[in-house]
Structures are given as C-alpha cells and as structure tokens.
Design an enzyme around this catalytic site. Structure first.
Site, PDB file in Angstrom:
ATOM      1  N   ASP A 101      -0.340   4.268   1.069  1.00 25.86           N
ATOM      2  CA  ASP A 101      -0.752   5.239   2.087  1.00 25.86           C
ATOM      3  C   ASP A 101      -0.019   4.999   3.402  1.00 25.86           C
ATOM      4  O   ASP A 101       0.516   3.902   3.652  1.00 25.86           O
ATOM      5  CB  ASP A 101      -2.271   5.221   2.309  1.00 25.86           C
ATOM      6  CG  ASP A 101      -2.814   3.868   2.757  1.00 25.86           C
ATOM      7  OD1 ASP A 101      -2.378   2.842   2.204  1.00 25.86           O
ATOM      8  OD2 ASP A 101      -3.665   3.838   3.673  1.00 25.86           O
ATOM      9  N   HIS A 143       3.705   3.011  12.352  1.00 24.61           N
ATOM     10  CA  HIS A 143       2.735   3.944  12.957  1.00 24.61           C
ATOM     11  C   HIS A 143       3.328   4.774  14.101  1.00 24.61           C
ATOM     12  O   HIS A 143       2.621   5.562  14.709  1.00 24.61           O
ATOM     13  CB  HIS A 143       1.475   3.219  13.475  1.00 24.61           C
ATOM     14  CG  HIS A 143       0.752   2.419  12.428  1.00 24.61           C
ATOM     15  ND1 HIS A 143      -0.511   1.910  12.610  1.00 24.61           N
ATOM     16  CD2 HIS A 143       1.114   2.047  11.178  1.00 24.61           C
ATOM     17  CE1 HIS A 143      -0.885   1.246  11.520  1.00 24.61           C
ATOM     18  NE2 HIS A 143       0.095   1.312  10.641  1.00 24.61           N
ATOM     19  N   GLU A 147      -5.068   1.359   2.708  1.00 22.39           N
ATOM     20  CA  GLU A 147      -4.934   0.130   3.484  1.00 22.39           C
ATOM     21  C   GLU A 147      -5.131   0.434   4.954  1.00 22.39           C
ATOM     22  O   GLU A 147      -5.781  -0.296   5.694  1.00 22.39           O
ATOM     23  CB  GLU A 147      -3.554  -0.500   3.263  1.00 22.39           C
ATOM     24  CG  GLU A 147      -3.406  -1.914   3.809  1.00 22.39           C
ATOM     25  CD  GLU A 147      -2.947  -1.980   5.268  1.00 22.39           C
ATOM     26  OE1 GLU A 147      -3.028  -3.065   5.852  1.00 22.39           O
ATOM     27  OE2 GLU A 147      -2.510  -0.952   5.817  1.00 22.39           O
ATOM     28  N   GLU A 148      -4.565   1.576   5.372  1.00 30.61           N
ATOM     29  CA  GLU A 148      -4.554   1.920   6.795  1.00 30.61           C
ATOM     30  C   GLU A 148      -5.943   2.281   7.315  1.00 30.61           C
ATOM     31  O   GLU A 148      -6.145   2.412   8.504  1.00 30.61           O
ATOM     32  CB  GLU A 148      -3.581   3.081   7.050  1.00 30.61           C
ATOM     33  CG  GLU A 148      -2.121   2.775   6.676  1.00 30.61           C
ATOM     34  CD  GLU A 148      -1.464   1.738   7.590  1.00 30.61           C
ATOM     35  OE1 GLU A 148      -2.153   1.182   8.464  1.00 30.61           O
ATOM     36  OE2 GLU A 148      -0.262   1.488   7.406  1.00 30.61           O
ATOM     37  N   ASP A 154       6.424   0.939   7.140  1.00 32.95           N
ATOM     38  CA  ASP A 154       5.055   0.501   6.767  1.00 32.95           C
ATOM     39  C   ASP A 154       4.479   1.406   5.703  1.00 32.95           C
ATOM     40  O   ASP A 154       3.852   2.382   6.029  1.00 32.95           O
ATOM     41  CB  ASP A 154       4.193   0.486   8.025  1.00 32.95           C
ATOM     42  CG  ASP A 154       2.800  -0.040   7.784  1.00 32.95           C
ATOM     43  OD1 ASP A 154       2.562  -0.625   6.717  1.00 32.95           O
ATOM     44  OD2 ASP A 154       1.934   0.140   8.661  1.00 32.95           O
ATOM     45  N   HIS A 180       0.834  -1.202   0.000  1.00 30.12           N
ATOM     46  CA  HIS A 180       0.000   0.000   0.000  1.00 30.12           C
ATOM     47  C   HIS A 180       0.865   1.247   0.000  1.00 30.12           C
ATOM     48  O   HIS A 180       1.942   1.264   0.590  1.00 30.12           O
ATOM     49  CB  HIS A 180      -0.970   0.005   1.186  1.00 30.12           C
ATOM     50  CG  HIS A 180      -0.330  -0.055   2.547  1.00 30.12           C
ATOM     51  ND1 HIS A 180       0.110   1.071   3.201  1.00 30.12           N
ATOM     52  CD2 HIS A 180      -0.070  -1.095   3.375  1.00 30.12           C
ATOM     53  CE1 HIS A 180       0.602   0.714   4.397  1.00 30.12           C
ATOM     54  NE2 HIS A 180       0.511  -0.595   4.520  1.00 30.12           N
ATOM     55  N   GLU A 211       4.111  -6.425   3.860  1.00 34.24           N
ATOM     56  CA  GLU A 211       3.944  -5.776   5.170  1.00 34.24           C
ATOM     57  C   GLU A 211       5.139  -6.149   6.053  1.00 34.24           C
ATOM     58  O   GLU A 211       5.691  -7.238   5.936  1.00 34.24           O
ATOM     59  CB  GLU A 211       2.661  -6.263   5.853  1.00 34.24           C
ATOM     60  CG  GLU A 211       1.400  -5.577   5.363  1.00 34.24           C
ATOM     61  CD  GLU A 211       1.244  -4.141   5.833  1.00 34.24           C
ATOM     62  OE1 GLU A 211       1.727  -3.813   6.940  1.00 34.24           O
ATOM     63  OE2 GLU A 211       0.664  -3.350   5.080  1.00 34.24           O
TER      64      GLU A 211
HETATM   65 ZN   LIG Z   1       0.955  -1.516   6.338  1.00 33.28          ZN
END
Ligand SMILES: [Zn+2]
Length: 386
Positions: free
Chosen positions: A76, A359, A138-139, A106, A74, A166
């Site tokens: 994003d 994150h 995705e998030e 990520d 992903h 991931e």
């Molecule tokens: Zn991810």
C-alpha cells in the site's frame, strides 16, 4: 547471474501503476505478482481480508523445508490527495537517474528488486528458501501484515530471518520506536451555560486529563534517554480534539486523541494505566456526583511494538556485512519488524530509497539505490547458497 536494474525498473513501473492507496483494494497488484511468480513456477499463498478487498501474498523460492529468509514489504501507499505532482503519480517517470512515482521509494522499489531477483534465485542451488512476504495496510498502522504473521509456523513457514525493505538508503536499521494511539471519550451532562452547577462539563474534564498527559510528557523528557533516537525520549502528543454543541450549553461530549512513540524497552501501557487512574481519582467522582451517567472511556486504537533487533539470531552482523556497513541506525518511523520479531521471526530493516522522499509529492527513488539493493540481495543469495 544477477538481477538487472532494468528488470527492477520495469517491474517498478508495473507496481506503481496500481493505485494501492491504503483505503483501496490491492488485489490487482497481488494478481499481477501472483501471475509473475507463476510464470516462474512459483506458487503463491494469499492471506485475504474477510471482505476479500485486500490480501497479503506469501511465496517460497528454493527448498520447501521451512526456515529460510523472508523479504518483507507493504504494497500500500499513502494518498496523493492535496499534493501537487509534476507528473502522474501512478506513471513511473525517469529523470536524472531518479524514478518518480507514488510508492517508488516507500516501498515498491524494494518489492520490484525482490521480484527482479526471482529468476536469479531460481537458478541458484539455495540451501535455504527465500520467501516473499508482501502485505497491505502498513501505512494505516501496520495492520495488514498481522494476519500473515499469525500464520507463520501454522499454514506458512516461519522464516529464520526477515529483511524488511523500508527505505533506509540501504543502511542497517536495528531499532525503532513503537507508536500507540488512544481515543478518549468523555460524557458529561448538558445545562444552560448560566447554570453550570447543574451540568458536567466534558471539555473541562478533558482539559484535566490533558494536563496530566502533559505532566507525563515532561517526566518522559526528563527520564530514560536513548541517544540513538531523535528525539532521545519516548514522545507524547495530543493529536486531535473535538467537543461541545453550542456557545451557551455546558458541553456533554468531548473526545480527544493522543499518541506516544515509545522507546524500545518502555512499556507504553504504563501511560494508559496512569491516565485511567487519574480519571478514576480526579474526574469521575466529581462528574458522577452531579450526573451518574458521566463517563470517561480510554481505549487504544492502534499499537505497533517498538523494535530492537534480536541479538541471538546473528541477523545484525550478517546484514551489516552484506550491506557493507560498519554500524547500525535507529529511526523514528515504524515498520512491521517488531511484529515479525514478536511472531518469532528475527527481523532487520534495510531497503532502497530515503525516508525523506516517502509520502511526499514527487516521491522518487534513485536508480543507484535499486542497484545497491539488488547487489545486497545478490550477496544474501550467495550466503544462502554457501
Ligand atoms: Zn513504508
């Protein structure tokens, strides 16, 4: 010839510089990837959102005859708001063998490795194509990849295997739980709080429903356990609640959110059916005796399927071998792997970086992880050539 870590690093710096926080557009990043691929003579296909603010990108390297291997990730990233960073999150910074930046781990690190492999893949005599499948949103619940998966076998080829990058520290993940989120909205009837028998208290009935959910949670803890997961049961949580209008009024509105993270093999919709049956039996008749307009709406707002690797496709032993691992892992975070699999494309999760850094403020990926990933993709290419 293999891709060099410095190329991956340069590409990662470019990717990190695009602020692709989930609520923003990812089009400038997609433009960049498309131009990079075009320089190498590779055509891209976009699957845009109806408003054109975001798009997935699908591109094929090597033979154009369907099947093949897809590298999925992903574009994003999660917001930096409220986080204290030591450097600009959208400028890649190298310190002590680590690359810092929002999305470095990520999962733009994997995207950079996949893009760095392009010249190498082009130079090879691949017997099957490599596809790049870059998605968005995705998030926020794995939503952006779905329209692209819907095109597999139609306007896009359906890969034989999908490698989702991931962060797994290049371990091989063959199972994750499936989150489902619900919103429950209750409508009662207002009354002066001294005259509650003329009203219907939405908060009180929400409390009954929550009581039933907590009983269900206790049952899940005591039922099927899968020791591969931490915790080993299907979890449930009440996540949000809001209700009432004033301190002396029987409350009309109340809503709450709840979620489950279902073990592979557990049907989370059994929880919804049970809550609906409880509402129909224990709340609504009493509510409607006083106020016929009373209502309880229970609706799923997001659902990502749990994932357990397909055992027929050979993807698990192949990935273990290429990653130099002896055993697979199960994780609690979720990915698009289950969605690909439900779309007929067996998937596995293996990517650079540690999910513990995802994150967070000062998110980073070790350069050594990118090197491992490039070596893995090189071995995958060897396999696709042989
Ligand atoms: Zn991810």
């Amino acid at each position: 010839m293999t891709a060099s870590p410095s190329t991956a690093k340069e590409l990662l710096a470019r990717l990190v510089a695009f602020d692709t926080t989930s609520h923003k557009t990812n089009i400038p990043l997609i433009d960049f990837v498309e131009a990079y691929l075009a320089e190498h003579g590779i055509e891209s296909h976009r699957v845009p959102t109806p408003d054109g603010l975001k798009a997935s990108l699908f591109a094929t390297i090597g033979p154009q005859d369907g099947g093949g291997l897809a590298l999925s990730g992903h574009t994003d990233v999660v917001p930096v708001a409220g986080q204290t960073w030591d450097s600009d999150p959208f400028t890649l910074v190298e310190r002590d063998g680590k690359l810092y930046g929002r999305g470095a781990c990520d999962m733009k690190g994997y995207l950079a490795c996949a893009l760095a492999m392009v010249p190498d893949l082009e130079a090879r005599k691949l017997k099957m194509p490599f596809h790049l499948a870059f998605s968005y949103d995705e998030e926020t619940g794995c939503t952006g990849v779905r329209p692209m998966i819907a095109e597999l076998g139609k306007t896009l080829p359906r890969p034989r295997m999908v490698f989702v990058g991931e962060p797994s520290r290049m371990g091989v993940v063959d199972a994750h739980k499936g989150p489902v989120r619900w919103r429950v909205e209750l409508t009662g009837r207002a009354a002066h709080s001294s005259m509650p028998h003329y009203g219907v208290n939405a908060i009180a009935h929400a409390g009954r429903l929550i009581g039933e959910l907590l009983r269900m949670e206790e049952e899940l803890k005591a039922s099927t356990l899968n020791p591969r997961f931490d915790p080993p049961w299907t979890t449930m949580q009440i996540t949000q609640i809001e209700g009432g209008t004033a301190s002396n009024v029987v409350p009309v509105p109340c809503w709450f959110g709840w979620e489950t993270r279902a073990l592979p093999g557990f049907d989370p919709m059994t929880l919804e059916r049970r809550l609906k049956a409880f509402a129909a039996e224990h709340c609504l008749p009493e509510m409607r005796r006083i106020a016929p307009e009373s209502d309880i709406k229970i609706a799923a707002t997001n659902r990502v399927p749990a994932y357990a690797a397909d055992t027929q496709s050979g993807i698990v032993p192949l990935t273990l071998k290429l990653a130099g691992q002896n055993e697979t892992l199960a994780v609690s975070y979720c990915t698009e792997a289950g969605l690909f699999q439900d779309g007929g494309a067996p998937a596995i999760i293996c990517g650079p970086g540690d999910i513990a850094q995802a994150h967070t403020a000062n998110e980073f990926v070790h350069i050594a992880e990118l090197e491992k990933c490039l070596a893995f993709l090189g071995r995958l290419a060897d396999w696709a050539e042989s």
